[in-house]
Design a protein around this motif. Structure first.
Motif, mmCIF file in Angstrom:
data_model
loop_
_atom_site.group_PDB
_atom_site.id
_atom_site.type_symbol
_atom_site.label_atom_id
_atom_site.label_comp_id
_atom_site.label_asym_id
_atom_site.label_seq_id
_atom_site.Cartn_x
_atom_site.Cartn_y
_atom_site.Cartn_z
ATOM 1 N N HIS A 160 0.752 -0.812 -0.041
ATOM 2 C CA HIS A 160 -0.194 0.205 -0.180
ATOM 3 C C HIS A 160 1.258 1.229 0.027
ATOM 4 O O HIS A 160 0.428 2.398 -0.614
ATOM 5 C CB HIS A 160 -1.024 0.342 1.437
ATOM 6 C CG HIS A 160 -2.232 -1.272 1.285
ATOM 7 N ND1 HIS A 160 -2.006 -1.926 1.942
ATOM 8 C CD2 HIS A 160 -3.557 -1.398 0.957
ATOM 9 C CE1 HIS A 160 -3.116 -3.213 1.633
ATOM 10 N NE2 HIS A 160 -3.377 -2.267 1.081
ATOM 11 N N GLU A 161 1.739 1.155 0.970
ATOM 12 C CA GLU A 161 2.921 2.728 1.249
ATOM 13 C C GLU A 161 3.485 2.410 -0.306
ATOM 14 O O GLU A 161 3.798 3.912 -1.263
ATOM 15 C CB GLU A 161 3.779 2.350 1.734
ATOM 16 C CG GLU A 161 3.332 2.432 2.862
ATOM 17 C CD GLU A 161 4.653 1.659 4.033
ATOM 18 O OE1 GLU A 161 5.416 2.090 3.781
ATOM 19 O OE2 GLU A 161 4.883 1.671 5.366
ATOM 20 N N THR A 169 -3.643 11.021 4.594
ATOM 21 C CA THR A 169 -4.125 10.794 6.023
ATOM 22 C C THR A 169 -5.178 9.814 6.117
ATOM 23 O O THR A 169 -4.980 8.900 6.572
ATOM 24 C CB THR A 169 -4.176 12.543 6.959
ATOM 25 O OG1 THR A 169 -3.445 12.959 6.264
ATOM 26 C CG2 THR A 169 -4.440 11.778 8.180
ATOM 27 N N THR A 222 -4.027 6.544 4.625
ATOM 28 C CA THR A 222 -3.157 5.737 5.744
ATOM 29 C C THR A 222 -3.640 4.915 6.535
ATOM 30 O O THR A 222 -3.522 4.524 7.433
ATOM 31 C CB THR A 222 -2.203 6.788 6.331
ATOM 32 O OG1 THR A 222 -1.271 7.738 4.983
ATOM 33 C CG2 THR A 222 -1.577 6.621 7.267
ATOM 34 N N THR A 223 -4.768 6.082 8.047
ATOM 35 C CA THR A 223 -5.471 5.796 8.493
ATOM 36 C C THR A 223 -7.113 4.106 7.926
ATOM 37 O O THR A 223 -6.571 3.519 8.834
ATOM 38 C CB THR A 223 -7.220 6.893 8.820
ATOM 39 O OG1 THR A 223 -6.320 7.692 9.636
ATOM 40 C CG2 THR A 223 -7.670 6.480 10.444
ATOM 41 N N ILE A 233 -5.869 2.293 5.863
ATOM 42 C CA ILE A 233 -4.379 1.205 5.254
ATOM 43 C C ILE A 233 -4.835 0.609 7.059
ATOM 44 O O ILE A 233 -4.445 -0.658 7.211
ATOM 45 C CB ILE A 233 -3.635 1.626 5.554
ATOM 46 C CG1 ILE A 233 -3.945 1.304 3.605
ATOM 47 C CG2 ILE A 233 -2.355 0.603 5.000
ATOM 48 C CD1 ILE A 233 -2.856 2.495 2.465
ATOM 49 N N TRP A 234 -3.886 1.444 7.603
ATOM 50 C CA TRP A 234 -3.895 1.411 9.323
ATOM 51 C C TRP A 234 -5.126 -0.210 10.212
ATOM 52 O O TRP A 234 -4.775 -0.590 10.344
ATOM 53 C CB TRP A 234 -3.807 1.921 9.872
ATOM 54 C CG TRP A 234 -3.089 1.592 11.634
ATOM 55 C CD1 TRP A 234 -1.675 1.594 12.067
ATOM 56 C CD2 TRP A 234 -4.225 1.540 12.262
ATOM 57 N NE1 TRP A 234 -1.584 1.438 13.135
ATOM 58 C CE2 TRP A 234 -3.259 1.022 13.510
ATOM 59 C CE3 TRP A 234 -5.156 1.976 12.852
ATOM 60 C CZ2 TRP A 234 -3.317 0.936 14.985
ATOM 61 C CZ3 TRP A 234 -5.576 1.098 14.034
ATOM 62 C CH2 TRP A 234 -4.564 1.062 15.310
ATOM 63 N N LEU A 235 -6.329 0.747 9.949
ATOM 64 C CA LEU A 235 -7.266 -0.482 10.361
ATOM 65 C C LEU A 235 -8.164 -1.758 9.552
ATOM 66 O O LEU A 235 -8.112 -2.377 10.157
ATOM 67 C CB LEU A 235 -8.281 0.734 10.047
ATOM 68 C CG LEU A 235 -8.761 2.191 11.438
ATOM 69 C CD1 LEU A 235 -9.844 2.864 10.999
ATOM 70 C CD2 LEU A 235 -8.772 1.530 12.918
ATOM 71 N N ASP A 236 -7.373 -1.176 7.990
ATOM 72 C CA ASP A 236 -8.028 -2.515 7.378
ATOM 73 C C ASP A 236 -7.315 -3.336 7.629
ATOM 74 O O ASP A 236 -7.711 -5.359 7.914
ATOM 75 C CB ASP A 236 -7.825 -2.007 6.201
ATOM 76 C CG ASP A 236 -7.979 -3.923 5.853
ATOM 77 O OD1 ASP A 236 -9.117 -3.926 4.780
ATOM 78 O OD2 ASP A 236 -7.747 -4.060 4.285
ATOM 79 N N LYS A 237 -5.569 -3.140 8.220
ATOM 80 C CA LYS A 237 -4.960 -4.327 8.676
ATOM 81 C C LYS A 237 -5.019 -5.418 9.461
ATOM 82 O O LYS A 237 -5.121 -6.590 10.156
ATOM 83 C CB LYS A 237 -3.230 -3.817 8.422
ATOM 84 C CG LYS A 237 -2.785 -3.773 7.107
ATOM 85 C CD LYS A 237 -1.232 -3.074 7.632
ATOM 86 C CE LYS A 237 0.018 -2.570 6.157
ATOM 87 N NZ LYS A 237 0.829 -2.319 6.384
ATOM 88 N N ARG A 238 -5.738 -4.519 10.797
ATOM 89 C CA ARG A 238 -6.651 -4.583 11.693
ATOM 90 C C ARG A 238 -7.856 -5.483 11.981
ATOM 91 O O ARG A 238 -8.029 -6.063 12.673
ATOM 92 C CB ARG A 238 -5.914 -3.942 12.920
ATOM 93 C CG ARG A 238 -4.236 -3.730 13.043
ATOM 94 C CD ARG A 238 -4.153 -2.546 13.739
ATOM 95 N NE ARG A 238 -2.616 -2.230 14.063
ATOM 96 C CZ ARG A 238 -1.961 -1.636 12.776
ATOM 97 N NH1 ARG A 238 -2.567 -1.842 11.726
ATOM 98 N NH2 ARG A 238 -0.902 -1.214 13.413
#
Length: 266
Positions: free
Chosen positions: A11-12, A26, A29-30, A32-37
């Motif tokens: 993703h990055e 922003t 990024t948020t 993607i961070w939530l999706d991974k978890r």
């Protein structure tokens, strides 16, 4: 849509290739961070798929099917009666829940009449905004009864009860019947003279049922004459049983309308 774990995606690297504003960067990024978890994207895709499937309404409305260009506009105010009755039910439920904080379902002797009657008198005379609260509950209940009745008439005279909507019509009959039970049980709760004689009529009607009359009277009224058991049963029906049953049936009723679409005048 499968919820099996997918291969990792860069993703990055993908974000670096795009010309993103700070706000977009922003947000992504948020996400993607939530999706991974929490696998947010997978569930969003499931909800999107469900939304499009539900909105494939069939059959088409009468106006769409015959290309009538909305010539039945004068009927449309009558199509708000279902929503109107639902809103009245919500108002009655909220105001009734607030009244429940001050009502006592007891026929024990009190200063003026019974504990139940005295609690109503306290709400009407001494509680701040109590008269208004009970009036809102009473009038919203009466509006609901009238709106449901008129809604059923509209459905009948516009032919909206016909195939494939006959199941929802039967569900509507159950709902209007439960609305009457709602009104009757609430009518008995003040335990005044009107409530007493309305309850006595109910006992006599139950006893008049062939074969199962005595059993019905004992089940619904706690015996063959009015007592604390009668008031307790009416309170449980009105406050604990009927709200959950009616709310669930209304949700199913509205859900079926959403799936099938509105049957416009024939």
């Amino acid at each position: 849509m499968s919820l099996e774990k997918k291969d990792e995606y860069d993703h990055e690297g993908w974000m670096k290739e795009k010309e993103l504003t700070p706000v977009e960067s922003t947000f992504l990024t948020t996400l993607i961070w939530l999706d991974k978890r929490l696998r947010i994207v997978d569930y969003l895709e499931l909800m999107e798929t469900l939304y499009y499937r539900v909105n494939l309404q069939m059959p088409k409305s009468h106006t769409e099917q015959y290309n009538l260009d909305n010539k039945f506009w004068y009927w449309y105010p009558l199509y708000t009666l279902g929503l109107f009755s639902t809103l009245a039910y919500v108002v009655a439920a909220i105001s009734g829940a607030l009244l429940g904080f001050y009502y006592a379902p007891s026929n024990a002797a009190a200063a003026e009449a019974t504990v139940a009657y005295d609690s109503i008198a306290f709400i009407m005379r001494d509680l701040q905004f109590g008269f208004m609260l009970r009036s809102i509950h009473r009038w919203s209940a009466q509006v609901m009864v009238a709106a449901v009745f008129l809604h059923m008439l509209r459905v009948y005279f516009t032919g909206a009860y016909k195939e494939p909507r006959e199941l929802n019509w039967l569900l509507g009959i159950v709902l209007i019947s439960l609305t009457m039970v709602f009104g009757y049980t609430g009518y008995l709760l003040p335990w005044d003279q009107l409530a007493f004689w309305a309850g006595q009529i109910g006992v006599e009607m139950a006893l008049s049922v062939p074969l199962a009359g005595e059993w019905a009277a004992q089940l619904l009224f706690g015996g063959f004459s009015l007592s604390q058991a009668t008031l307790q049963r009416m309170y449980i029906l009105h406050v604990f049983l009927l709200p959950f049953v009616v709310t669930a049936l209304i949700a199913i009723h509205i859900g079926i309308v959403w799936v099938q679409g509105i049957a416009e005048p024939h």
